[in-house]
Design an enzyme around this catalytic site. Structure first.
Site, PDB file in Angstrom:
ATOM      1  N   ASP A  11       0.978  -1.114  -0.027  1.00 49.54           N
ATOM      2  CA  ASP A  11       0.008  -0.290  -0.093  1.00 49.54           C
ATOM      3  C   ASP A  11       0.985   1.328  -0.084  1.00 49.54           C
ATOM      4  OD1 ASP A  11      -2.093   1.665   0.156  1.00 49.54           O
ATOM      5  OD2 ASP A  11      -3.265   0.810   1.576  1.00 49.54           O
ATOM      6  N   TRP A  12       0.432   2.344  -0.344  1.00 46.95           N
ATOM      7  CA  TRP A  12       1.163   3.548  -0.534  1.00 46.95           C
ATOM      8  C   TRP A  12       1.964   4.040   0.747  1.00 46.95           C
ATOM      9  CZ3 TRP A  12      -0.311   1.699  -4.494  1.00 46.95           C
ATOM     10  CH2 TRP A  12      -0.444   2.129  -5.577  1.00 46.95           C
TER      11      TRP A  12
END
Ligand SMILES: *[C@@H]1O[C@H](CO)[C@@H](O)[C@H](O)[C@H]1NC(C)=O
Ligand SMILES: *[C@@H]1O[C@H](CO)[C@@H](O)[C@H](O)[C@H]1NC(C)=O
Ligand SMILES: *[C@@H]1O[C@H](CO)[C@@H](O)[C@H](O)[C@H]1NC(C)=O
Ligand SMILES: *[C@@H]1O[C@H](CO)[C@@H](O)[C@H](O)[C@H]1NC(C)=O
Ligand SMILES: *[C@@H]1O[C@H](CO)[C@@H](O)[C@H](O)[C@H]1NC(C)=O
Ligand SMILES: *[C@@H]1O[C@H](CO)[C@@H](O)[C@H](O)[C@H]1NC(C)=O
Ligand SMILES: *[C@@H]1O[C@H](CO)[C@@H](O)[C@H](O)[C@H]1NC(C)=O
Ligand SMILES: *[C@@H]1O[C@H](CO)[C@@H](O)[C@H](O)[C@H]1NC(C)=O
Ligand SMILES: *[C@@H]1O[C@H](CO)[C@@H](O)[C@H](O)[C@H]1NC(C)=O
Ligand SMILES: *[C@@H]1O[C@H](CO)[C@@H](O)[C@H](O)[C@H]1NC(C)=O
Length: 878
Positions: A286-287
């Site tokens: 995920d970011w």
């Protein structure tokens, strides 16, 4: 420096500042409750061993053989936050024909662009219980992502599962049940990928609340502590379905499981995803979820997004991978075999979707709405150019969006046929939710406000509305006789008359943690499970003055209805969920009876929040790592209410119609004979093999005279650094490999064998059919829900009933019948046995109850696996 550069730099600084307040070490694991362990699982299993991907792996391996070290590391990472047109942009390997890949949010439509459709989110799609619509929405989403030149669609979301009713992002998924979530996710994957876009199933795994999800310098992300059986039977189930459907990418979650961050949890990525579930695509972070370089690679991460390290000095353009990955290969810390596998997986997904054939490049920019702007807004000085081409990708997708919004509408209560309304009814309409946000439908970035018609929650899972067809628009289109009071407080001037019908619009919102709305930091901390904007009071005030009141709820999830539900004037209650852009006409079709409502609840509505297990409440601040321990095990949502014998206000699966249905003529037919354990899994097929020797340092040297963009992430090293790394490979200082590390590929666990697990798990054990007849006087669609009740006397504690399949009929005219087919698989009748690490049938000849009905608490038809027959008029098991 353009204004968007300034904006981007400010955001970067803020991101950095918010995560640099202290200096606690995050690389040491903090204690979790006794008994929860994050076991090592090494090495990362090679991809390519299932026959359905072999051609793509063949193509990928031909390229990988020819790629240099810097080309390989370039495509395993993003080029940096705000360093390209998409929310994620990988590096390229143009010499071998691989462009930068564009990754873009989100699950309900293309985020941060124009001329897109804002589809209803997952929870609304789940409420349709319509497999065809789930698939059709996936196809339409895929067409829009492809049309914008996006390679990787960052959806569907099947985690959170909805364990916590207050959880902020439950609405992005399809409902609080693994099977409903599993069909929603898998059918979306199939639809999206049918047009050549790589889908990403996320967030892996046990990401059940928003607060404290991310690691920062002072605090590790929250740890979800759960046992193996609960993992398999609840949270992993929808991921297994998506992988079985051939999903190309999996996104790992921010949180930890059993104390080990998902982004470097070898047991989850190597063991569960790649070995047991036979996942053939690539795993991305995920970011800014990645918190280590070598460890995450060894643990099975294949791509890091957006490329930067998760915290300071983010502004300077640092990565755990890119150049550091090149260094780690040269100095021998990360085996070249691991990098080759990661690159092969990424390229195999690219070939599997046919993206080597005429795939369009991006034609939009997630960072700006201007036609021209900086190409690298994250750089101090950036060349500018055309960034937005305003390509209209909507096609006729408004139709499927409207059909979903309409067929999701769930009629909870309807006294004495108050609904449908007659065309000439005199309507008094209350509530700001009935009309568009007066500040503009996209005035809040990422829909981070609850103002006007609530069509979706907030955060990265949102999209801009191309338009909002509000309920008031819908009333106007119909020429309805109405008066609208655009207020959430009861007005003094509404002049009630006995023949009036009052319609009250109310909402409940939630979203992603980086935005706080009305004191709710993603999760519903302040609003609790109550309506927002004093909705309860508005309904009560209207009900005191009008005798025919209809309540319309736009909501992200369960809300408490008790303050007003039983008031004599509250005649009808409709959940319209989150309708996306098509809120108005879809609702009018139901209110005025063009169609009968056919949605069913994708979660339980309780009478009190105290009725949930205490362990599914939100976890608040704790010094050190917040611990979220899933002590309720399998007992979430209806599984809990049934076990505890608590009658909710409305049961999971509830939903009324304007007509009525009878279920008859049920049959159960054995298909594949069962055995206590599944047949032995197939062995893994061949996977690509490459030389394991460390490549020459020269493969990572910067090219001569290269014009670097400041902060952009590159995979090259200075010659001296590359040479020093190569020399270090010959030194005695070896990387401290994790406990349990090995380079020896494993045959894989018994529960594996194909995408989704041992293929025998999906063998159909029983075909079940039932004839549904419309016994009322209006046309309507029925939903058949099939629940399994395990035999009594087995040594496994199992929920009273568990959803295993469902089917929606076509619109049936009065007296019309349709026979629907459902199936029960081996896996549906199994439990996860933690000792043998396999799915086992606890009682092969046992009496499984296969219950069929219109909701989880109105099951009157029972088929028995022991007798092979079905009988009606049974007492519902709950
Ligand atoms: C977490 O710990 C529990 C209890 O020991 C174990 O059953 C489970 O497999 C562990 N899960 C993961 C993902 O490590
Ligand atoms: C790989 O390189 C070899 C030798 O340079 C060349 O013959 C072959 O075509 C290349 N293959 C691909 C897929 O680029
Ligand atoms: C890495 O990707 C960037 C962006 O596309 C590109 O400029 C650079 O040349 C690539 N590096 C290699 C080694 O191909
Ligand atoms: C090799 O490089 C990696 C990445 O920078 C680093 O983490 C590791 O400590 C280095 N190993 C040695 C032996 O220098
Ligand atoms: C429904 O209608 C019947 C007949 O008109 C009436 O007796 C009854 O009170 C009504 N029920 C409610 C709940 O309004
Ligand atoms: C409204 O129309 C219906 C028929 O559609 C009729 O029975 C009813 O009397 C009308 N009511 C009013 C108030 O005009
Ligand atoms: C009963 O079910 C069978 C098997 O699905 C079907 O062929 C038949 O048409 C059904 N009979 C009626 C009366 O609906
Ligand atoms: C490392 O050792 C090998 C074999 O001993 C040798 O061939 C190679 O040149 C050495 N590499 C460096 C960078 O010193
Ligand atoms: C439905 O069937 C009943 C009984 O056979 C009949 O009285 C009625 O007219 C039928 N309704 C329609 C709409 O065909
Ligand atoms: C339920 O009972 C009714 C009345 O005895 C009967 O007509 C109907 O066929 C039964 N339904 C089923 C599915 O057995």
């Amino acid at each position: 420096m353009s204004s968007s550069n300034v904006f981007a730099m400010l955001s970067l600084l803020l991101l950095s500042i918010s995560s640099c307040a202290g200096a606690a070490a995050i690389d040491k694991r903090l204690p979790v409750p006794a008994g929860y362990v994050a076991a090592p699982y090494y090495p990362a299993p090679h991809g390519g061993w299932t026959s359905d991907w072999s051609e793509s792996y063949r193509k990928a391996s031909l390229l990988v053989q020819n790629m240099t070290l810097a080309e390989k590391t370039n495509i395993t990472a993003g080029t940096g936050i705000y360093m390209g047109r998409c929310v994620g942009n990988t590096g390229s390997a143009l010499r071998v024909g691989i462009p930068q890949l564009c990754l873009q949010d989100g699950p309900l439509g293309v985020r941060n662009t124009d001329h897109n459709t804002a589809f209803p989110p997952g929870i609304t799609t789940g409420a349709t219980w319509d497999k065809d619509l789930m698939h059709a929405r996936g196809v339409a989403l895929g067409e829009e992502f492809r049309g914008k030149g996006i390679n990787v669609h960052l959806g569907p979301s099947v985690g959170p599962l909805g364990r916590k009713p207050r959880g902020g992002r439950n609405w992005e998924g399809f409902g609080a049940d693994p099977v409903l979530q599993g069909f929603g996710g898998a059918l979306t994957v199939e639809g999206v990928q049918s047009v050549g876009v790589i889908a990403t199933i996320k967030h892996f795994i046990a990401n059940e609340q928003e607060m404290y999800r991310m690691y920062n310098l002072v605090q590790p992300g929250i740890s979800s502590n759960l046992d193996d059986r609960t993992l398999h039977e609840l949270y992993l189930w929808p991921f297994a379905e998506g992988i079985r459907s051939g999903v190309g990418a999996v996104m790992i979650a921010y949180n930890a499981v059993n104390g080990s961050a998902c982004s470097q949890n070898s047991y989850l990525m190597n063991g569960i995803l790649k070995d047991e579930l036979g996942f053939q695509g690539f795993v991305m972070s995920d970011w800014l979820a990645q918190i280590s370089g070598v460890s995450s690679a060894l643990a099975g991460l294949d791509m890091t997004m957006p490329g930067d390290i998760h915290t300071v000095p983010l502004v300077l353009g640092e990565s755990y991978w890119m150049d550091e990955y090149s260094r780690a290969i040269l100095n021998g810390s990360t085996p070249v075999d691991r990098l080759n596998d990661a690159v092969t997986r990424i390229l195999a997904a690219y070939f599997q979707m046919g993206q080597d054939q005429n795939y369009p490049p991006p034609n939009f920019d997630t960072n700006t709405q201007d036609a021209e702007g900086p190409l690298y807004p994250g750089a101090l000085f950036s060349p500018t150019g055309v960034v937005n081409e305003f390509v209209d990708v909507q096609g006729n997708h408004a139709e499927v969006a409207r059909e979903i919004a309409r067929d999701a509408i769930t009629l909870l209560k309807n006294i004495n046929g108050t609904l449908p309304l007659s065309g000439n009814a005199t309507l008094k309409v209350f509530g700001t939710d009935a009309e568009k946000n007066p500040d503009g439908i996209n005035s809040c970035s990422d829909q981070g406000c609850n103002k006007g018609t609530l069509g979706m929650g907030w955060g990265s899972g949102s999209a801009r509305y191309p338009y909002m067809n509000s309920p008031i628009d819908g009333l106007n289109t119909r020429g309805a006789n109405y008066q609208f009071f655009n207020t959430d407080s009861f007005p003094s001037n509404s002049n009630p008359s006995p023949s009036d019908v009052a319609i009250v619009f109310v909402t409940a919102d939630s979203g992603e943690n980086y935005i706080t709305v009305e004191n709710n930091p993603g999760d519903r901390t302040s609003s609790n499970l109550n309506l927002w904007h004093n909705g309860d009071q508005l309904i009560k005030d209207v009900a005191a003055q009008y005798s025919n009141v209809i309540v319309i709820v736009h909501t992200v999830g369960p809300v408490l209805l008790e303050e007003w539900h039983d008031l004599p004037s509250v005649k009808a209650v409709l959940f319209a969920h989150l309708p996306g852009q098509e809120a108005g006409d879809s609702l009018m079709q139901v209110l005025f009876g063009d169609v009968s409502p056919s949605g069913h609840l994708p979660y339980t509505i309780p009478t009190s929040e105290d009725d949930y297990p205490e362990s599914v409440g939100l976890v608040y601040f704790e010094v050190g790592q917040p611990q979220d321990t899933f002590t309720e095990g399998l007992y979430i949502d209806y599984r809990h209410f049934n076990k505890a014998g608590i009658k909710p206000r409305y049961a999971f699966g509830h939903g009324l119609s304007y007509t009525s249905f009878s279920f008859s003529n049920a049959t159960i037919t054995p298909v594949t004979p069962l055995t206590a354990t599944p047949p032995t899994r197939p062995a893994k097929g061949e996977t690509p093999s490459y030389p394991t020797t460390i490549p020459p340092a020269s493969e990572a040297y910067w090219p001569d005279n290269f014009n670097r963009i400041w902060r952009y992430l590159y995979s090259w090293l200075d010659k001296s650094d590359a040479d020093a790394a190569a020399a270090a490979a010959n030194s005695s200082a070896t990387y401290p490999y994790p406990e349990g590390y090995s380079n020896e590929q494993k045959p894989g666990p018994p529960a594996g064998g194909a995408q989704g697990g041992n293929p025998a798990l999906f063998d159909v054990a029983y075909d079940v059919s039932v004839t549904i007849t419309n016994t009322g006087s209006r046309a309507g669609k029925a939903v058949a829900q099939l629940y399994v009740q395990f035999p009594s006397g087995i040594s496994f504690d199992t929920p009273v009933i568990q959803l295993r399949d469902f089917e929606k009929t076509a619109e049936l005219a009065a007296n019309q019948s349709q026979t629907v087919q459902m199936r029960v698989t081996r896996k549906d009748l199994s439990v996860w046995d933690v000792v043998s690490q396999n799915w086992i049938i606890p009682s092969v000849d046992g009496e499984y109850g296969i219950w069929i009905g219109e909701s989880s608490d109105t099951l009157a038809l029972k088929c028995s696996t022991a007798s092979g027959s079905c009988t009606g008029n049974q007492t519902s098991p709950v």
